[in-house]
Design a protein around this motif. Structure first.
Motif, PDB file in Angstrom:
ATOM      1  N   LEU A   1       0.828  -1.202   0.000  1.00  0.00           N
ATOM      2  CA  LEU A   1       0.000   0.000   0.000  1.00  0.00           C
ATOM      3  C   LEU A   1       0.867   1.260   0.000  1.00  0.00           C
ATOM      4  O   LEU A   1       0.585   2.230  -0.718  1.00  0.00           O
ATOM      5  CB  LEU A   1      -0.924  -0.005   1.216  1.00  0.00           C
ATOM      6  CG  LEU A   1      -1.917   1.154   1.335  1.00  0.00           C
ATOM      7  CD1 LEU A   1      -2.901   1.122   0.168  1.00  0.00           C
ATOM      8  CD2 LEU A   1      -2.667   1.079   2.665  1.00  0.00           C
ATOM      9  N   ASP A   2       1.944   1.232   0.788  1.00  0.00           N
ATOM     10  CA  ASP A   2       2.763   2.433   0.962  1.00  0.00           C
ATOM     11  C   ASP A   2       3.781   2.634  -0.160  1.00  0.00           C
ATOM     12  O   ASP A   2       4.110   3.781  -0.495  1.00  0.00           O
ATOM     13  CB  ASP A   2       3.513   2.370   2.298  1.00  0.00           C
ATOM     14  CG  ASP A   2       2.591   2.530   3.497  1.00  0.00           C
ATOM     15  OD1 ASP A   2       1.432   2.919   3.292  1.00  0.00           O
ATOM     16  OD2 ASP A   2       3.048   2.271   4.628  1.00  0.00           O
ATOM     17  N   TYR A   3       4.292   1.536  -0.751  1.00  0.00           N
ATOM     18  CA  TYR A   3       5.471   1.695  -1.611  1.00  0.00           C
ATOM     19  C   TYR A   3       5.367   1.103  -3.018  1.00  0.00           C
ATOM     20  O   TYR A   3       6.231   1.387  -3.851  1.00  0.00           O
ATOM     21  CB  TYR A   3       6.693   1.058  -0.918  1.00  0.00           C
ATOM     22  CG  TYR A   3       7.041   1.703   0.394  1.00  0.00           C
ATOM     23  CD1 TYR A   3       7.619   2.973   0.439  1.00  0.00           C
ATOM     24  CD2 TYR A   3       6.784   1.048   1.595  1.00  0.00           C
ATOM     25  CE1 TYR A   3       7.942   3.568   1.648  1.00  0.00           C
ATOM     26  CE2 TYR A   3       7.097   1.630   2.814  1.00  0.00           C
ATOM     27  CZ  TYR A   3       7.675   2.894   2.843  1.00  0.00           C
ATOM     28  OH  TYR A   3       7.981   3.482   4.034  1.00  0.00           O
ATOM     29  N   GLN A   4       4.344   0.293  -3.300  1.00  0.00           N
ATOM     30  CA  GLN A   4       4.340  -0.385  -4.601  1.00  0.00           C
ATOM     31  C   GLN A   4       4.311   0.615  -5.758  1.00  0.00           C
ATOM     32  O   GLN A   4       5.050   0.467  -6.738  1.00  0.00           O
ATOM     33  CB  GLN A   4       3.173  -1.355  -4.714  1.00  0.00           C
ATOM     34  CG  GLN A   4       3.260  -2.238  -5.958  1.00  0.00           C
ATOM     35  CD  GLN A   4       2.408  -3.490  -5.856  1.00  0.00           C
ATOM     36  OE1 GLN A   4       1.510  -3.585  -5.019  1.00  0.00           O
ATOM     37  NE2 GLN A   4       2.682  -4.470  -6.691  1.00  0.00           N
ATOM     38  N   ALA A   5       3.485   1.648  -5.655  1.00  0.00           N
ATOM     39  CA  ALA A   5       3.404   2.628  -6.739  1.00  0.00           C
ATOM     40  C   ALA A   5       4.728   3.375  -6.902  1.00  0.00           C
ATOM     41  O   ALA A   5       5.193   3.609  -8.032  1.00  0.00           O
ATOM     42  CB  ALA A   5       2.265   3.613  -6.473  1.00  0.00           C
ATOM     43  N   LEU A   6       5.348   3.744  -5.782  1.00  0.00           N
ATOM     44  CA  LEU A   6       6.628   4.447  -5.843  1.00  0.00           C
ATOM     45  C   LEU A   6       7.714   3.565  -6.434  1.00  0.00           C
ATOM     46  O   LEU A   6       8.516   3.999  -7.276  1.00  0.00           O
ATOM     47  CB  LEU A   6       7.031   4.912  -4.438  1.00  0.00           C
ATOM     48  CG  LEU A   6       8.410   5.555  -4.292  1.00  0.00           C
ATOM     49  CD1 LEU A   6       8.553   6.766  -5.211  1.00  0.00           C
ATOM     50  CD2 LEU A   6       8.662   5.952  -2.843  1.00  0.00           C
ATOM     51  N   LEU A   7       7.751   2.300  -6.020  1.00  0.00           N
ATOM     52  CA  LEU A   7       8.757   1.386  -6.540  1.00  0.00           C
ATOM     53  C   LEU A   7       8.595   1.168  -8.046  1.00  0.00           C
ATOM     54  O   LEU A   7       9.584   1.050  -8.772  1.00  0.00           O
ATOM     55  CB  LEU A   7       8.678   0.048  -5.805  1.00  0.00           C
ATOM     56  CG  LEU A   7       9.299   0.031  -4.406  1.00  0.00           C
ATOM     57  CD1 LEU A   7       8.909  -1.236  -3.659  1.00  0.00           C
ATOM     58  CD2 LEU A   7      10.818   0.145  -4.483  1.00  0.00           C
ATOM     59  N   MET A   8       7.363   1.142  -8.511  1.00  0.00           N
ATOM     60  CA  MET A   8       7.133   0.994  -9.950  1.00  0.00           C
ATOM     61  C   MET A   8       7.723   2.178 -10.706  1.00  0.00           C
ATOM     62  O   MET A   8       8.331   2.011 -11.766  1.00  0.00           O
ATOM     63  CB  MET A   8       5.638   0.846 -10.236  1.00  0.00           C
ATOM     64  CG  MET A   8       5.046  -0.480  -9.800  1.00  0.00           C
ATOM     65  SD  MET A   8       3.296  -0.661 -10.239  1.00  0.00           S
ATOM     66  CE  MET A   8       3.417  -0.776 -12.022  1.00  0.00           C
ATOM     67  N   ARG A   9       7.561   3.378 -10.156  1.00  0.00           N
ATOM     68  CA  ARG A   9       8.135   4.558 -10.808  1.00  0.00           C
ATOM     69  C   ARG A   9       9.656   4.507 -10.812  1.00  0.00           C
ATOM     70  O   ARG A   9      10.315   5.104 -11.677  1.00  0.00           O
ATOM     71  CB  ARG A   9       7.652   5.831 -10.109  1.00  0.00           C
ATOM     72  CG  ARG A   9       6.177   6.119 -10.298  1.00  0.00           C
ATOM     73  CD  ARG A   9       5.832   7.555  -9.983  1.00  0.00           C
ATOM     74  NE  ARG A   9       6.074   7.906  -8.593  1.00  0.00           N
ATOM     75  CZ  ARG A   9       5.184   7.755  -7.609  1.00  0.00           C
ATOM     76  NH1 ARG A   9       3.980   7.246  -7.888  1.00  0.00           N
ATOM     77  NH2 ARG A   9       5.478   8.102  -6.378  1.00  0.00           N
TER      78      ARG A   9
END
Length: 350
Positions: free
Chosen positions: A41-49
């Motif tokens: 929830l906290d980091y998946q979107a950021l890690l994808m970027r």
């Protein structure tokens, strides 16, 4: 005044140590891990970027984090085991360097300490004896004689080449040595902190617990070609940090300082500070900083994270919460169960 309660005081860790500030080297990112659901929830979107785009890549990240959390939970046990093995199997090259002697110290440093111990000492008077860097409240002074630095590096290299087990300082430094495991704490680092550094920090960093430093974590980091070249932007788990360049020959690799950790990176301008062999840089632990890459040679640095339990007992500097204490060995992370005097919760932003 020095802090001499380390022999009987019980020090603790904050529970956040196992879950906060986990460094993902591949993505240059510090993260917090409580559960896989929270982490996604906290980091998946950021890690994808940042390039972690496949499920397999994410699973690899999750595996590394799980291993790091498990390592931290077992850290006290494994560290004690390494220290015991080192004590019984390792034979020092230079046994004398394990016990602090005044002859190791630079004459200018001894002069500064003598002034700080005097009845007329003041912050203004001390600042006249120090070299002030462009970065706010970062101070430079000669700490050791160069011959001592050479012998200490020889001792560290001798240990590195031995078969003794080795614990690394943290997840950001893969080459370095934990000095408590090697036997430097009692005879060297503790008297250095209590007798020589405490008089300076008492005048320079009153607002950050500089008058109440009662524990530390000390280690050496090594930068070399084909090994660690630099260090990402970060803050220290400390109230006050001393960083001494021990040698050897190196090119570039300056430190750079931003602002205090409460200030967004987007609002920060960084200032470079040069390393000079045998000289130390004293700064607030919560002052964001990093190390630029060396371009050739090899650099060893002595790092002492100095801690004030009366300051951190109120607010853990790593998680920004009131610490939830868990037992730890030795100085642990510098927390105690009692705070004897009211202090500011954190360093001011000046």
């Amino acid at each position: 005044m020095t802090n001499k309660g380390h022999e009987t005081a019980q020090f603790y860790m904050c529970n956040c140590f196992t879950i906060d500030n986990i460094f993902l080297e591949d993505y240059k990112l510090h993260v917090r891990f409580v559960s896989e659901q929270q982490f996604r929830l906290d980091y998946q979107a950021l890690l994808m970027r940042l390039g972690c785009v496949t499920e397999q890549q994410f699973e690899d990240v999750f595996k590394k984090i799980s291993q790091e959390v498990d390592r931290r939970r077992r850290l006290d046990v494994t560290s004690a085991e390494r220290a015991a093995t080192i004590k019984h199997t390792y034979r020092p090259l230079h046994p004398h360097v394990y016990h602090l002697q005044e002859s190791f110290l630079a004459p200018k440093f001894k002069q500064i300490v003598e002034y700080c111990r005097s009845s007329h000492a003041s912050e203004e008077g001390l600042l006249e004896l120090l070299e002030k860097e462009a970065a706010s409240r970062v101070y430079r002074f000669a700490v050791f004689e160069k011959r001592f630095c050479e012998q200490l590096v020889e001792e560290l290299e001798h240990f590195e080449q031995s078969s003794a087990p080795k614990g690394r300082p943290n997840t950001m430094n893969h080459y370095g040595i934990l000095l408590n495991e090697l036997g430097f704490d009692e005879g060297f680092i503790t008297p250095l902190r209590e007798r020589y550094l405490h008089p300076l920090t008492s005048l320079l960093y009153v607002d950050c617990g500089g008058h109440f430093l009662d524990s530390h974590k000390a280690f050496v980091v090594k930068y070399a070609m084909n090994e660690d070249l630099d260090l990402s932007y970060h803050f220290d788990n400390a109230e006050v940090t001393l960083n001494v360049s021990l040698g050897k020959e190196f090119t570039e690799g300056n430190l750079y300082f931003g602002d205090m950790r409460q200030v967004p990176v987007s609002e920060t301008e960084c200032t470079e500070v040069e390393h000079r062999v045998a000289e130390g840089l004293l700064h607030r632990g919560q002052h964001m900083h990093g190390a630029l890459p060396i371009s050739c040679g090899q650099r060893w640095n002595l790092i002492i994270w100095m801690r004030a339990s009366q300051e951190r007992n109120k607010l853990c500097p790593m998680c920004n919460r009131r610490p939830l204490l868990v037992e730890g060995d030795g100085f642990a992370d510098g927390f105690t169960k009692h705070s004897e005097a009211p202090l500011n919760a954190s360093c001011v932003l000046t």
